[in-house]
Design an enzyme around this catalytic site. Structure first.
Site, PDB file in Angstrom:
ATOM      1  N   GLU A  39      -0.640  -2.451   2.416  1.00  0.00           N
ATOM      2  CA  GLU A  39      -0.883  -2.251   0.982  1.00  0.00           C
ATOM      3  C   GLU A  39       0.255  -2.826   0.153  1.00  0.00           C
ATOM      4  O   GLU A  39       0.048  -3.458  -0.892  1.00  0.00           O
ATOM      5  CB  GLU A  39      -1.043  -0.748   0.676  1.00  0.00           C
ATOM      6  CG  GLU A  39      -1.433  -0.430  -0.765  1.00  0.00           C
ATOM      7  CD  GLU A  39      -0.270  -0.144  -1.710  1.00  0.00           C
ATOM      8  OE1 GLU A  39      -0.512   0.019  -2.903  1.00  0.00           O
ATOM      9  OE2 GLU A  39       0.893  -0.104  -1.251  1.00  0.00           O
ATOM     10  N   GLU A  40       1.486  -2.600   0.637  1.00  0.00           N
ATOM     11  CA  GLU A  40       2.676  -2.984  -0.139  1.00  0.00           C
ATOM     12  C   GLU A  40       2.819  -4.504  -0.263  1.00  0.00           C
ATOM     13  O   GLU A  40       3.648  -4.991  -1.024  1.00  0.00           O
ATOM     14  CB  GLU A  40       3.940  -2.401   0.507  1.00  0.00           C
ATOM     15  CG  GLU A  40       3.937  -0.873   0.647  1.00  0.00           C
ATOM     16  CD  GLU A  40       4.163  -0.144  -0.670  1.00  0.00           C
ATOM     17  OE1 GLU A  40       4.139  -0.785  -1.725  1.00  0.00           O
ATOM     18  OE2 GLU A  40       4.362   1.080  -0.612  1.00  0.00           O
ATOM     19  N   ASP A  53      -2.335   8.004  -2.833  1.00  0.00           N
ATOM     20  CA  ASP A  53      -1.119   7.210  -2.715  1.00  0.00           C
ATOM     21  C   ASP A  53      -0.066   7.888  -3.602  1.00  0.00           C
ATOM     22  O   ASP A  53      -0.062   7.691  -4.815  1.00  0.00           O
ATOM     23  CB  ASP A  53      -1.390   5.767  -3.171  1.00  0.00           C
ATOM     24  CG  ASP A  53      -0.162   4.882  -2.993  1.00  0.00           C
ATOM     25  OD1 ASP A  53       0.873   5.374  -2.506  1.00  0.00           O
ATOM     26  OD2 ASP A  53      -0.246   3.682  -3.356  1.00  0.00           O
ATOM     27  N   HIS A  55      10.136   2.823  -2.448  1.00  0.00           N
ATOM     28  CA  HIS A  55      10.542   1.471  -2.047  1.00  0.00           C
ATOM     29  C   HIS A  55      12.050   1.382  -1.809  1.00  0.00           C
ATOM     30  O   HIS A  55      12.618   0.289  -1.887  1.00  0.00           O
ATOM     31  CB  HIS A  55      10.103   0.416  -3.066  1.00  0.00           C
ATOM     32  CG  HIS A  55       8.617   0.396  -3.307  1.00  0.00           C
ATOM     33  ND1 HIS A  55       8.020  -0.390  -4.258  1.00  0.00           N
ATOM     34  CD2 HIS A  55       7.600   1.078  -2.711  1.00  0.00           C
ATOM     35  CE1 HIS A  55       6.711  -0.189  -4.251  1.00  0.00           C
ATOM     36  NE2 HIS A  55       6.437   0.709  -3.307  1.00  0.00           N
ATOM     37  N   ASP A  83       5.707   7.592  -0.689  1.00  0.00           N
ATOM     38  CA  ASP A  83       4.915   6.353  -0.749  1.00  0.00           C
ATOM     39  C   ASP A  83       4.849   5.721   0.642  1.00  0.00           C
ATOM     40  O   ASP A  83       5.654   4.886   0.961  1.00  0.00           O
ATOM     41  CB  ASP A  83       5.558   5.389  -1.759  1.00  0.00           C
ATOM     42  CG  ASP A  83       4.726   4.152  -2.005  1.00  0.00           C
ATOM     43  OD1 ASP A  83       3.571   4.094  -1.569  1.00  0.00           O
ATOM     44  OD2 ASP A  83       5.258   3.213  -2.647  1.00  0.00           O
ATOM     45  N   HIS A 124      -2.701   4.307   2.011  1.00  0.00           N
ATOM     46  CA  HIS A 124      -2.040   3.273   2.827  1.00  0.00           C
ATOM     47  C   HIS A 124      -1.007   3.884   3.756  1.00  0.00           C
ATOM     48  O   HIS A 124      -0.282   4.806   3.384  1.00  0.00           O
ATOM     49  CB  HIS A 124      -1.458   2.158   1.962  1.00  0.00           C
ATOM     50  CG  HIS A 124      -0.258   2.507   1.129  1.00  0.00           C
ATOM     51  ND1 HIS A 124       1.033   2.366   1.586  1.00  0.00           N
ATOM     52  CD2 HIS A 124      -0.147   2.947  -0.146  1.00  0.00           C
ATOM     53  CE1 HIS A 124       1.886   2.714   0.617  1.00  0.00           C
ATOM     54  NE2 HIS A 124       1.199   3.079  -0.439  1.00  0.00           N
TER      55      HIS A 124
HETATM   56  N1  BES Z   1       2.310   3.768  -4.497  1.00  0.00           N
HETATM   57  C1  BES Z   1       2.505   2.511  -5.134  1.00  0.00           C
HETATM   58  C2  BES Z   1       1.765   2.411  -6.455  1.00  0.00           C
HETATM   59  C3  BES Z   1       2.338   3.195  -7.599  1.00  0.00           C
HETATM   60  C4  BES Z   1       3.706   3.282  -7.810  1.00  0.00           C
HETATM   61  C5  BES Z   1       1.477   3.774  -8.494  1.00  0.00           C
HETATM   62  C6  BES Z   1       4.207   3.999  -8.899  1.00  0.00           C
HETATM   63  C7  BES Z   1       1.957   4.470  -9.561  1.00  0.00           C
HETATM   64  C8  BES Z   1       3.334   4.582  -9.769  1.00  0.00           C
HETATM   65  C9  BES Z   1       2.030   1.383  -4.239  1.00  0.00           C
HETATM   66  O1  BES Z   1       2.363   1.590  -2.903  1.00  0.00           O
HETATM   67  C10 BES Z   1       2.718   0.115  -4.670  1.00  0.00           C
HETATM   68  O2  BES Z   1       3.903   0.007  -4.512  1.00  0.00           O
HETATM   69  N2  BES Z   1       1.971  -0.818  -5.249  1.00  0.00           N
HETATM   70  C11 BES Z   1       2.533  -2.038  -5.706  1.00  0.00           C
HETATM   71  C12 BES Z   1       1.414  -3.008  -5.961  1.00  0.00           C
HETATM   72  C13 BES Z   1       0.819  -3.585  -4.709  1.00  0.00           C
HETATM   73  C14 BES Z   1      -0.430  -4.357  -5.061  1.00  0.00           C
HETATM   74  C15 BES Z   1       1.808  -4.493  -3.997  1.00  0.00           C
HETATM   75  C16 BES Z   1       3.311  -1.815  -7.009  1.00  0.00           C
HETATM   76  O3  BES Z   1       3.012  -0.870  -7.725  1.00  0.00           O
HETATM   77  O4  BES Z   1       4.195  -2.620  -7.304  1.00  0.00           O
HETATM   78 ZN    ZN Z   2       4.506   1.322  -2.732  1.00  0.00          ZN
END
Ligand code: BES
Ligand code: ZN
Length: 382
Positions: A236-237, A264, A340, A202, A188
């Site tokens: 994605e976020e 990612d 984040h 990220d 993403h």
């Molecule tokens: N890179 C993250 C996912 C992640 C974070 C995987 C920490 C493993 C460890 C991704 O960008 C993210 O923030 N995903 C969201 C979910 C998405 C469906 C909104 C999350 O993990 O809260």
């Molecule tokens: Zn993220």
């Protein structure tokens, strides 16, 4: 914060939801008027959420180690699997493109990854609805176009969605008998944070991996049997929006994606460096095959772990019925605590760790797409 185990994270998803119920009681009238969106917080757990629900989920996720993400599936109800695919994976399939992969791997260099991450994290944010979020996507497209030169077999496009930020797809058209089969390497391109959102780990790190793999494969001049697509997913976020849009369109158009590799977060190894293959919302055979490629070409330790929910774009391909695999930067619980936030910056990262994922991307792209064009000769190395 760094000490969260996978089990703790899953518990926190549950806790997050119960707190949410209380918080919802005070939802404002404005939030109530906005159409609700259907989200999935972990396999099988779905509900119609208000904006406030989603903000609470994200805030708690951010505050407590990103334990409670969600996938916005309003526009993409999950469908069953596709019919068996023509590309016969993968039990016992052995790496065979050493003569083409190893010269590429020798050229893989941290400096280029660092330069892309520096560019991407200099945008104020790469948010799915902001002007700078759009500009970041356009910058990526411009890089792909510049690297392609005059090659008629390469196409670069922006994919429009129902929000402002587009996704980016660069395609190296296959020229062999399996040219209708598609190999996807993606990650993403958006970022999220209160205030400035550099998103270096990220996910400028994964985006740089995808872009640099493309650059090196194009530069080599090799022609491939299958079609190879490099994707930067928007939004994605916000719930895997760009990748769900793309993967469901591919399914509707009956495109034959033989495998999707997701990057990612690749540059924060934690205290005990290991590449981590995520086992949920991914394909077991493709995981095995990619782990085998790790052993052959990356020669770095790897483990398997789970996210516990649809934590990145690999889940969009899986939900659309395709095979995906997701090698992540570290074991769950020793991942980057600054994502984040405005503190997700390059100075916290370890480029030599990120280089492993670039090597893997090169191996995956070339092994899966195959160099079959007669007469291809790799340039003499010097
Ligand atoms: N890179 C993250 C996912 C992640 C974070 C995987 C920490 C493993 C460890 C991704 O960008 C993210 O923030 N995903 C969201 C979910 C998405 C469906 C909104 C999350 O993990 O809260
Ligand atoms: Zn993220």
């Amino acid at each position: 914060m760094g000490a969260y185990s996978a089990a703790m994270r899953k518990m926190n998803v549950l806790l997050g939801l119960s707190v949410l119920t209380i918080a919802c009681a005070s939802a404002s009238i404005w939030a109530a008027e906005e159409p609700r969106r259907l989200i999935e917080t972990r396999p099988g757990h779905r509900f119609w959420s208000t904006r406030e629900d989603r903000e609470n989920l994200s805030r708690r996720a951010h505050e407590e180690g990103r334990c409670g993400g969600f996938m916005d599936i309003t526009d993409y109800p999950i469908r069953g699997p596709l019919p068996p695919q023509s590309f016969r994976l993968l039990a016992g399939l052995e790496p065979k493109e050493q003569a083409n992969v190893l010269p590429l791997i020798r050229e893989a260099d941290e400096g280029n990854l660092i330069s892309v991450i520096t560019h991407l994290s200099a945008f104020e944010d790469r948010n799915y609805q902001t002007q700078s979020g759009v500009q970041a996507a356009e910058w990526i497209k411009d890089q792909y176009t510049r690297f392609a030169g005059n090659r008629p077999d390469i196409k670069v496009e922006l994919v429009k969605h129902r929000f402002r930020q587009p996704s980016v797809i660069a395609t190296i058209q296959g020229s062999g008998p399996a040219r209708d089969e598609i190999v996807v390497i993606g990650g993403h391109l958006d970022s999220i944070s209160p205030g400035k959102a550099p998103g270096a780990d990220d996910n400028a790190s994964g985006t740089a991996t995808v872009m640099e793999a493309y650059r090196l494969i194009v530069k080599s001049g090799m022609r491939l049997n299958r079609t190879l697509q490099f994707m930067g997913y928007a939004g994605e976020e916000e719930g895997l929006l760009g990748s769900q849009d793309i993967a469901t369109r591919y399914r509707e158009e009956k495109k034959n994606v033989v495998g999707a590799l997701q990057f990612d977060m690749t540059m924060y190894p934690g205290s005990n460096p290991r590449m981590t293959y995520i086992t949920d919302y991914t394909n077991r055979d493709l995981n095995r095959y990619t782990e085998r490629l790790s052993d052959e070409y990356v020669k770095a330790l790897w483990i398997e772990d789970e996210c516990g929910y649809a934590c990145s774009d690999h889940a969009s391909w899986t939900s659309a019925g395709y095979r995906s695999t997701f090698p992540f930067e570290s074991a769950f619980g020793s991942d980057n605590p600054d994502i984040h936030t405005p503190r997700d910056t390059l100075d916290k990262l370890t480029p030599s760790h990120g280089l492993k994922y670039l090597k893997l991307a090169l191996a995956f792209g070339v092994e899966m797409a195959e160099v079959t064009t007669p007469g291809y000769r790799r340039p003499a190395s010097h």
